[in-house]
Design an enzyme around this catalytic site. Sequence first.
Site, PDB file in Angstrom:
ATOM      1  N   GLU A   1       1.035  11.372   0.466  1.00 18.74           N
ATOM      2  CA  GLU A   1       0.222  12.528   0.856  1.00 18.74           C
ATOM      3  C   GLU A   1       1.006  13.823   0.585  1.00 18.74           C
ATOM      4  O   GLU A   1       1.669  14.320   1.498  1.00 18.74           O
ATOM      5  CB  GLU A   1      -0.173  12.414   2.332  1.00 18.74           C
ATOM      6  CG  GLU A   1      -0.936  11.132   2.656  1.00 18.74           C
ATOM      7  CD  GLU A   1      -1.280  10.992   4.133  1.00 18.74           C
ATOM      8  OE1 GLU A   1      -1.332  12.008   4.864  1.00 18.74           O
ATOM      9  OE2 GLU A   1      -1.501   9.845   4.563  1.00 18.74           O
TER      10      GLU A   1
ATOM     11  N   ASP B   1       0.865  -1.177   0.000  1.00 20.15           N
ATOM     12  CA  ASP B   1       0.000   0.000   0.000  1.00 20.15           C
ATOM     13  C   ASP B   1       0.903   1.229   0.000  1.00 20.15           C
ATOM     14  O   ASP B   1       1.869   1.295   0.763  1.00 20.15           O
ATOM     15  CB  ASP B   1      -0.905  -0.010   1.230  1.00 20.15           C
ATOM     16  CG  ASP B   1      -1.749   1.249   1.336  1.00 20.15           C
ATOM     17  OD1 ASP B   1      -2.716   1.357   0.564  1.00 20.15           O
ATOM     18  OD2 ASP B   1      -1.449   2.104   2.182  1.00 20.15           O
TER      19      ASP B   1
ATOM     20  N   ASP C   1       0.998   5.209   0.639  1.00 16.21           N
ATOM     21  CA  ASP C   1       0.288   6.347   1.245  1.00 16.21           C
ATOM     22  C   ASP C   1       1.046   7.638   0.928  1.00 16.21           C
ATOM     23  O   ASP C   1       1.791   8.156   1.753  1.00 16.21           O
ATOM     24  CB  ASP C   1       0.175   6.162   2.768  1.00 16.21           C
ATOM     25  CG  ASP C   1      -0.969   5.248   3.147  1.00 16.21           C
ATOM     26  OD1 ASP C   1      -1.405   4.464   2.289  1.00 16.21           O
ATOM     27  OD2 ASP C   1      -1.425   5.303   4.306  1.00 16.21           O
TER      28      ASP C   1
ATOM     29  N   TYR D   1     -11.704  11.639   6.142  1.00 15.25           N
ATOM     30  CA  TYR D   1     -11.640  12.135   7.511  1.00 15.25           C
ATOM     31  C   TYR D   1     -10.602  13.249   7.536  1.00 15.25           C
ATOM     32  O   TYR D   1      -9.943  13.509   6.522  1.00 15.25           O
ATOM     33  CB  TYR D   1     -11.295  11.025   8.515  1.00 15.25           C
ATOM     34  CG  TYR D   1     -10.230  10.050   8.053  1.00 15.25           C
ATOM     35  CD1 TYR D   1      -8.883  10.411   8.036  1.00 15.25           C
ATOM     36  CD2 TYR D   1     -10.559   8.770   7.630  1.00 15.25           C
ATOM     37  CE1 TYR D   1      -7.897   9.533   7.612  1.00 15.25           C
ATOM     38  CE2 TYR D   1      -9.580   7.879   7.193  1.00 15.25           C
ATOM     39  CZ  TYR D   1      -8.256   8.260   7.187  1.00 15.25           C
ATOM     40  OH  TYR D   1      -7.282   7.392   6.757  1.00 15.25           O
TER      41      TYR D   1
END
Length: 584
Positions: free
Chosen positions: A358, A354, A356, A426
């Site tokens: 950002e 995975d 991530d 979120y």
Amino acid sequence: MVGLATPAEAATSATATYTKTSDWGTGFGANWTIKNTGTTTISSWTVEWDYPTGTSVTSAWDATVTSAGTHWTAKNVGWNGTLAPGASVSFGYNGAGPGAPTGCKINGAQCDGSQPGDLPPSAPGTPVASNITDTSVKLTWTPATDDKGIKNYDVLRDGTKVTSTTGLTYTDQGLTAGTDYNYTVVAHDTIDQIGPAAGPTPVHTTGGGGGDPGPHVKMGYFTNWGVYGRNYHVKNIVTSGSASKITHINYAFGNVQGGKCTIGDAYADYDKAYTADQSVDGVADTWDQPLRGNFNQLRKLKKAYPNIKVLWSFGGWTWSGGFGQAVQNPTAFAQSCYDLVEDPRWADVFDGIDLDWEYPNACGLSCDTSGAASFKSMMQAMRAKFGANNLVTAAVTADASTGGKIDAADYAGAAPYMNWFNVMTYDFFGAWAAKGPTAPHSPLTSYAGIPQAGFNSAEAIAKFKAKGVPASKLLLGIGFYGRGWTGVTQSAPGGTATGPAQGTYEQGIEDYKVLKNSCPANGTVAGTAYAHCGTNWWSYDTPATVNSKMSWAKNQGLGGAFFWEFSGDTGNGELVGAINTGLN
């Protein structure tokens, strides 16, 4: 006449108690504790016992241990022979073989301090098992009898003591789902003689694979740093009942440095030694085993729950700065990640990767300028290297504002190479805007007065779909925490504040398991809950709002849901349970 001294004084002057401290199949660890139970000082001690043929002491410390055939003798060393009344000392050793010691004597007397003619207690009644769950069982037994009275009972699981109790019932917790255990109970009398064992009683815990997890992905993040201050370990996924309700785990995080995937925390990842009570299967790590730490615990978890798949997640908010350099050579980056994930020491632990990032071609903790095509190039290289049998996923922005982060990268172009996207629905709003306005950090939909257009789950999902990402490859994100402000007088959203509310680990954020009691929800807005208590204002998801969000996700045809992260949930996994129920 010459008076002859009786051995009664020696017989009551000391006891020696045996404890098996660990068992790794081919060997074991053990110790003896010698206690001066008399009224005068002991100047030396000798413990003797017998082992059956095939069981032996291989190394010892804090005592000199010798043998004659199957008879073993341990004598104090120079510094630990003197024991004042009431004092105790221990020595330990490693051994080989399955046997248990018998015929123990301390300084020539019985190790339990008994006198000739003293009778040990009877066996208790065979324990009755009830209330069997995935992770626990209640045991009940009838009392033993003894001429001097019963002091307590030891409960043994598979031959190892798990507790001592003065009662007639015990609930054993922290078990592994779908696993066989055997329980016995023994009684101690008031002079600490041990009677024969009751039972055994076989128990098979419920759950543990074989069940249909359903068509939806139910994935949670497990953080490697959670094993420190949070004291949250892989075993907690089992004891909370969550292991039987999830399909995937993202292990967070690996780092991205120098154009490569690198280890995030070597100690937590594969070096930390777990004791038996911390371990998923109740077996302690040894100093010489090839893999320890979280990776070994995840291996044990997957053995007990074969349906769970684990992905190694790289990057995250703090470690995303390295992606820009890495994607300058996507093929080399993918090769480095593959080599690390598929390292022979732990290749069986992971089922994919995975990423991530950002954020690609946008700003997070730092700003990336690698271009809109960089994300697609990275995922294409990852799929080419990891192949069709590994999972390739990514956590992605939920910023659906015009010209926002979803617009900054070619997510639709990357979709054919990916199994799914974890849409981080979120952290839309929080106390980084110290004066407010107060707003739910995870709104499902827009609402009148929302501080920023496009900052809600529904619009994020809609935008990904509109760009061509299949709904089945989108997972809805749930935060297992709240975000909050202080100095707030208004209960409804939109109030002003003086700054972030105090949290356990950092300002403005707190786990659900804390907030549900410290500041219970008293309203909902845009599909999520909020709470105003004193001058604090918090927003967070509850089991009820999670359940409704799961219904929405199903109606949208999404692939499932994911959450950040396990340790924010209650000890009995309320929020994971709500995700599972809502998606089934």
